[in-house]
Motif scaffolding. Structure first.
Motif, PDB file in Angstrom:
ATOM      1  N   ALA A  13       0.830  -1.207   0.000  1.00 42.41           N
ATOM      2  CA  ALA A  13       0.000   0.000   0.000  1.00 42.41           C
ATOM      3  C   ALA A  13       0.866   1.259   0.000  1.00 42.41           C
ATOM      4  O   ALA A  13       0.584   2.218  -0.724  1.00 42.41           O
ATOM      5  CB  ALA A  13      -0.936  -0.004   1.213  1.00 42.41           C
ATOM      6  N   LEU A  14       1.933   1.260   0.795  1.00 39.15           N
ATOM      7  CA  LEU A  14       2.826   2.422   0.853  1.00 39.15           C
ATOM      8  C   LEU A  14       3.527   2.640  -0.487  1.00 39.15           C
ATOM      9  O   LEU A  14       3.659   3.772  -0.957  1.00 39.15           O
ATOM     10  CB  LEU A  14       3.860   2.234   1.969  1.00 39.15           C
ATOM     11  CG  LEU A  14       3.314   2.271   3.404  1.00 39.15           C
ATOM     12  CD1 LEU A  14       4.381   1.824   4.386  1.00 39.15           C
ATOM     13  CD2 LEU A  14       2.825   3.666   3.757  1.00 39.15           C
ATOM     14  N   THR A  15       3.992   1.550  -1.101  1.00 41.10           N
ATOM     15  CA  THR A  15       4.662   1.663  -2.397  1.00 41.10           C
ATOM     16  C   THR A  15       3.718   2.223  -3.454  1.00 41.10           C
ATOM     17  O   THR A  15       4.096   3.080  -4.257  1.00 41.10           O
ATOM     18  CB  THR A  15       5.193   0.289  -2.839  1.00 41.10           C
ATOM     19  OG1 THR A  15       6.100  -0.199  -1.841  1.00 41.10           O
ATOM     20  CG2 THR A  15       5.912   0.387  -4.171  1.00 41.10           C
ATOM     21  N   ALA A  16       2.477   1.735  -3.443  1.00 46.32           N
ATOM     22  CA  ALA A  16       1.503   2.198  -4.426  1.00 46.32           C
ATOM     23  C   ALA A  16       1.203   3.690  -4.262  1.00 46.32           C
ATOM     24  O   ALA A  16       0.885   4.378  -5.236  1.00 46.32           O
ATOM     25  CB  ALA A  16       0.208   1.391  -4.306  1.00 46.32           C
ATOM     26  N   ARG A  17       1.334   4.199  -3.036  1.00 48.43           N
ATOM     27  CA  ARG A  17       1.071   5.614  -2.772  1.00 48.43           C
ATOM     28  C   ARG A  17       2.317   6.486  -2.947  1.00 48.43           C
ATOM     29  O   ARG A  17       2.279   7.691  -2.705  1.00 48.43           O
ATOM     30  CB  ARG A  17       0.543   5.778  -1.351  1.00 48.43           C
ATOM     31  CG  ARG A  17      -0.912   5.388  -1.206  1.00 48.43           C
ATOM     32  CD  ARG A  17      -1.796   6.584  -1.532  1.00 48.43           C
ATOM     33  NE  ARG A  17      -3.197   6.205  -1.662  1.00 48.43           N
ATOM     34  CZ  ARG A  17      -4.200   7.047  -1.538  1.00 48.43           C
ATOM     35  NH1 ARG A  17      -3.968   8.309  -1.274  1.00 48.43           N
ATOM     36  NH2 ARG A  17      -5.433   6.645  -1.714  1.00 48.43           N
ATOM     37  N   GLY A  18       3.434   5.877  -3.305  1.00 52.06           N
ATOM     38  CA  GLY A  18       4.649   6.658  -3.533  1.00 52.06           C
ATOM     39  C   GLY A  18       5.456   6.946  -2.295  1.00 52.06           C
ATOM     40  O   GLY A  18       6.352   7.807  -2.317  1.00 52.06           O
ATOM     41  N   TYR A  19       5.194   6.262  -1.184  1.00 52.57           N
ATOM     42  CA  TYR A  19       5.972   6.450   0.043  1.00 52.57           C
ATOM     43  C   TYR A  19       7.319   5.754  -0.112  1.00 52.57           C
ATOM     44  O   TYR A  19       7.386   4.575  -0.474  1.00 52.57           O
ATOM     45  CB  TYR A  19       5.246   5.874   1.251  1.00 52.57           C
ATOM     46  CG  TYR A  19       4.150   6.756   1.817  1.00 52.57           C
ATOM     47  CD1 TYR A  19       4.317   7.428   3.022  1.00 52.57           C
ATOM     48  CD2 TYR A  19       2.943   6.915   1.152  1.00 52.57           C
ATOM     49  CE1 TYR A  19       3.321   8.227   3.549  1.00 52.57           C
ATOM     50  CE2 TYR A  19       1.931   7.717   1.666  1.00 52.57           C
ATOM     51  CZ  TYR A  19       2.130   8.356   2.863  1.00 52.57           C
ATOM     52  OH  TYR A  19       1.136   9.165   3.385  1.00 52.57           O
ATOM     53  N   GLU A  20       8.393   6.487   0.183  1.00 57.42           N
ATOM     54  CA  GLU A  20       9.728   5.899   0.155  1.00 57.42           C
ATOM     55  C   GLU A  20      10.364   5.876   1.539  1.00 57.42           C
ATOM     56  O   GLU A  20      10.913   4.869   1.954  1.00 57.42           O
ATOM     57  CB  GLU A  20      10.631   6.684  -0.819  1.00 57.42           C
ATOM     58  CG  GLU A  20      10.160   6.597  -2.273  1.00 57.42           C
ATOM     59  CD  GLU A  20      11.040   7.395  -3.202  1.00 57.42           C
ATOM     60  OE1 GLU A  20      12.010   8.028  -2.705  1.00 57.42           O
ATOM     61  OE2 GLU A  20      10.771   7.397  -4.419  1.00 57.42           O
ATOM     62  N   ASP A  21      10.308   7.017   2.225  1.00 62.14           N
ATOM     63  CA  ASP A  21      10.882   7.128   3.567  1.00 62.14           C
ATOM     64  C   ASP A  21       9.808   7.575   4.542  1.00 62.14           C
ATOM     65  O   ASP A  21       8.920   8.362   4.182  1.00 62.14           O
ATOM     66  CB  ASP A  21      12.033   8.133   3.583  1.00 62.14           C
ATOM     67  CG  ASP A  21      13.170   7.717   2.659  1.00 62.14           C
ATOM     68  OD1 ASP A  21      13.532   6.528   2.699  1.00 62.14           O
ATOM     69  OD2 ASP A  21      13.665   8.580   1.904  1.00 62.14           O
ATOM     70  N   PRO A  22       9.877   7.128   5.785  1.00 60.26           N
ATOM     71  CA  PRO A  22       8.894   7.560   6.781  1.00 60.26           C
ATOM     72  C   PRO A  22       9.153   9.003   7.209  1.00 60.26           C
ATOM     73  O   PRO A  22      10.290   9.485   7.178  1.00 60.26           O
ATOM     74  CB  PRO A  22       9.115   6.588   7.946  1.00 60.26           C
ATOM     75  CG  PRO A  22      10.552   6.167   7.825  1.00 60.26           C
ATOM     76  CD  PRO A  22      10.850   6.160   6.351  1.00 60.26           C
ATOM     77  N   THR A  23       8.095   9.706   7.603  1.00 59.87           N
ATOM     78  CA  THR A  23       8.259  11.014   8.228  1.00 59.87           C
ATOM     79  C   THR A  23       8.794  10.785   9.645  1.00 59.87           C
ATOM     80  O   THR A  23       8.778   9.646  10.148  1.00 59.87           O
ATOM     81  CB  THR A  23       6.920  11.760   8.297  1.00 59.87           C
ATOM     82  OG1 THR A  23       6.022  11.037   9.160  1.00 59.87           O
ATOM     83  CG2 THR A  23       6.301  11.906   6.915  1.00 59.87           C
ATOM     84  N   PRO A  24       9.272  11.836  10.336  1.00 62.02           N
ATOM     85  CA  PRO A  24       9.828  11.634  11.687  1.00 62.02           C
ATOM     86  C   PRO A  24       8.877  10.936  12.652  1.00 62.02           C
ATOM     87  O   PRO A  24       9.293  10.063  13.411  1.00 62.02           O
ATOM     88  CB  PRO A  24      10.143  13.064  12.139  1.00 62.02           C
ATOM     89  CG  PRO A  24      10.460  13.783  10.871  1.00 62.02           C
ATOM     90  CD  PRO A  24       9.524  13.204   9.844  1.00 62.02           C
TER      91      PRO A  24
END
Length: 551
Positions: A13-24
């Motif tokens: 799900a994160l990959t599909a949404r374009g998430y690469e690195d977590p926020t703090p």
């Protein structure tokens, strides 16, 4: 840093949404020491906290499984202060847990409770709702809390501010004692600490560095304005920045209604959000902003609580907020989750000191300037036209054929001019505005330390038709002259009070503005006139007493 090991469905799900690195805040709740524990997290709105607690719940809800299994009594309960925030959380958790087969149900005020009851009866894995509606479903036995493994309190400080303490205590009192409790709050006042101590066990406290004072991804600007030009400066600010979505804050419903009408009249696709709207009207306005049919939202603070607008790149404070926390909360609508944003405060001379105090308390250092001039916006329009899809997209063969036909009948200059007219016709026209030019950025104490006042320079003297017999006093006259003449204290020189009149000087560059503005505002009983040719008016000596001679 990349996301740590997560259940495969959430990773997809994160990959599909374009998430690469977590926020703090996401990185903080995924640390090994946070696993399985109760959490008290201090994090600002817009820091990615919804995804953060969604990820923090993964082990509790999924464990080693790939899917959530059949929906029955809910496993997690998320409580949010407003309908808009609850619906936003519902959307976020739906895409995050969608690949795991989770069923997420929203229960909020303003929606049909019978429909929500049917959805709960069909089973849910995660329930998101507002305190009052969740309590109602619990009391009616529509919501079964016995299987809950986790409860999340989102923006807990705001829920206490809105008076939901009793509802929260009731809801938490119905849940299993062994549940996890995650408490997220922008601030940690005594009420939040007491709530955590009463309903959590050995909670880990997390304060996300750098988010307690302001937002690093927000550029703050303070614009000097004349009060009568507020609407014009809003127009030019919206035209200068050209954000995909912008929100303009006013302090009252009437101001929202008026400014939205002004912007619509000038060609903006603008919607209003205020407390007088029904839930259907609010949903329609928010949907128009999300799907691009509207670009500007004019709102009050209460109406904008909890809303998350896509691509919100600009926040304009048409009226100053009441305190620094409201300033941060308003501005926090932009600059979210790593995206850049701009927060603009419109500051008249009479509110300069108040604005500087607000920003100092919020830890904000703004860029001061005059209002965006119309010429600058027109120059930007020329640059934007060159980058517009009208010119950058490859034309189709049919378009080329029509272009050749037009070129045979019109000159390239005529066609280019027609293109410019068509481009400008779809844009609101910039307004001619004035820079009051008052001094900013230095507190009064610092200005006193700079030494004696510099010579006042060229000035124009005016006469006011009140004097000592009317109880005229410089302490009362000065703010009145500033307000009605739309000038600053620095632009007013000497004030001489006589029996029946008062004479005062205005700095030469501000004299015309003062004369124009004074007659347009306030009571007509107070009148001023220019004293032609006067460069200095001597102080009037005290009248000599009549002494009766004794003969």
């Amino acid at each position: 840093m990349p996301f740590p090991q997560l259940p495969a469905p959430l990773g997809h799900a994160l990959t599909a949404r374009g998430y690469e690195d977590p926020t703090p805040v996401q990185a903080a709740v995924l640390q090994p020491e946070a696993a399985g524990r109760d959490l008290v997290v201090s994090a600002q709105t817009g820091s990615g906290k919804t995804v953060a607690y969604g990820l923090a719940l993964a082990d509790t809800l999924l464990g080693e499984a790939e899917t959530m299994g059949p929906a029955a009594a809910p496993l997690a309960l998320v409580i949010a202060p407003t309908r808009e925030l609850a619906l936003q959380v519902h959307r976020e958790l739906s895409w995050l847990y969608g690949p795991a087969g989770a069923r997420v149900v929203a229960c909020v005020g303003g929606m049909d409770p019978r429909r929500e009851s049917r959805m709960l009866a069909d089973g849910a894995h995660i329930v998101v709702g507002t305190p009052g509606r969740l309590r109602d479903h619990l009391e009616r036995r529509n919501l079964d809390p016995t299987g809950l493994r986790a409860a999340v309190l989102d923006e807990a400080d705001e829920m206490l501010d809105l008076g939901f303490r009793e509802d929260l205590e009731f809801i938490l009192g119905t849940t299993p004692a062994e549940r996890r409790t995650l408490l997220f709050s922008a601030t940690l006042p005594k009420g939040i600490v007491a709530l955590a101590e009463a309903y959590q066990r050995d909670a880990l406290r997390i304060a996300v560095a750098g988010e307690t004072r302001g937002h690093a991804d927000i550029e703050y600007r303070a614009i000097r304005i004349l009060p009568r030009e507020t609407e014009l400066v809003v127009v030019n600010t919206l035209r200068l920045v050209e954000a995909r979505t912008a929100i303009v804050f006013c302090n009252t419903r009437n101001a929202v209604r008026h400014l939205q009408a002004v912007l619509t009249e000038r060609g903006f696709q603008a919607v209003a959000l205020s407390g007088e709207l029904g839930q259907g009207e609010r949903n329609a306005a928010l949907q128009a902003l999300r799907d691009g049919r509207a670009r500007v939202c004019v709102a009050t603070d209460v109406a904008a609580r909890g809303i998350d607008l896509p691509g919100l790149g600009l926040v304009v404070h048409a009226e100053l907020p009441h305190d620094s926390e409201v300033l941060q909360h308003r501005s926090g609508r932009t600059g979210r989750a790593g995206r850049k944003g701009i927060s603009v405060l419109l500051v008249p001379a009479s509110r300069r000191r108040r604005a500087e105090e607000l920003m100092a308390r919020a830890g904000v250092v703004p860029i001061w300037s005059g209002p965006p001039p119309a010429d600058e916006i027109r120059a930007l329009d020329q640059e934007r036209l060159l980058e517009d899809p009208l010119l950058t997209e490859e034309p189709a063969e049919e378009d080329r054929a029509m272009a050749q036909s037009l070129l045979a009948q019109r000159s390239p200059e005529d066609l280019a001019a027609a293109l410019v007219r068509a481009y400008r016709a779809r844009l609101p026209s910039p307004e001619e505005v004035t820079d009051p030019g008052f001094q900013t950025g230095k507190p009064a104490a610092a200005r006193r330390e700079e030494g004696p006042r510099v010579p006042f320079g060229a000035s124009v003297w005016f006469r006011l038709n009140v004097g000592r017999r009317d109880n005229a006093d410089p302490r009362r006259l000065l703010p009145m002259l500033c307000r009605r003449g739309e000038v600053t204290r620095e632009e007013i020189g000497a004030i001489r009070i006589f029996d029946r009149e008062t004479k005062f000087e205005i700095r030469g560059g501000a004299a015309e503005r003062f004369a124009h503005s004074f007659g347009r505002t306030g009571s007509a009983e107070l009148q001023v006139e220019v004293l032609p040719g006067e460069t200095e008016v001597p102080r009037q000596r005290p009248p000599r007493r009549n002494v009766q001679r004794r003969g």
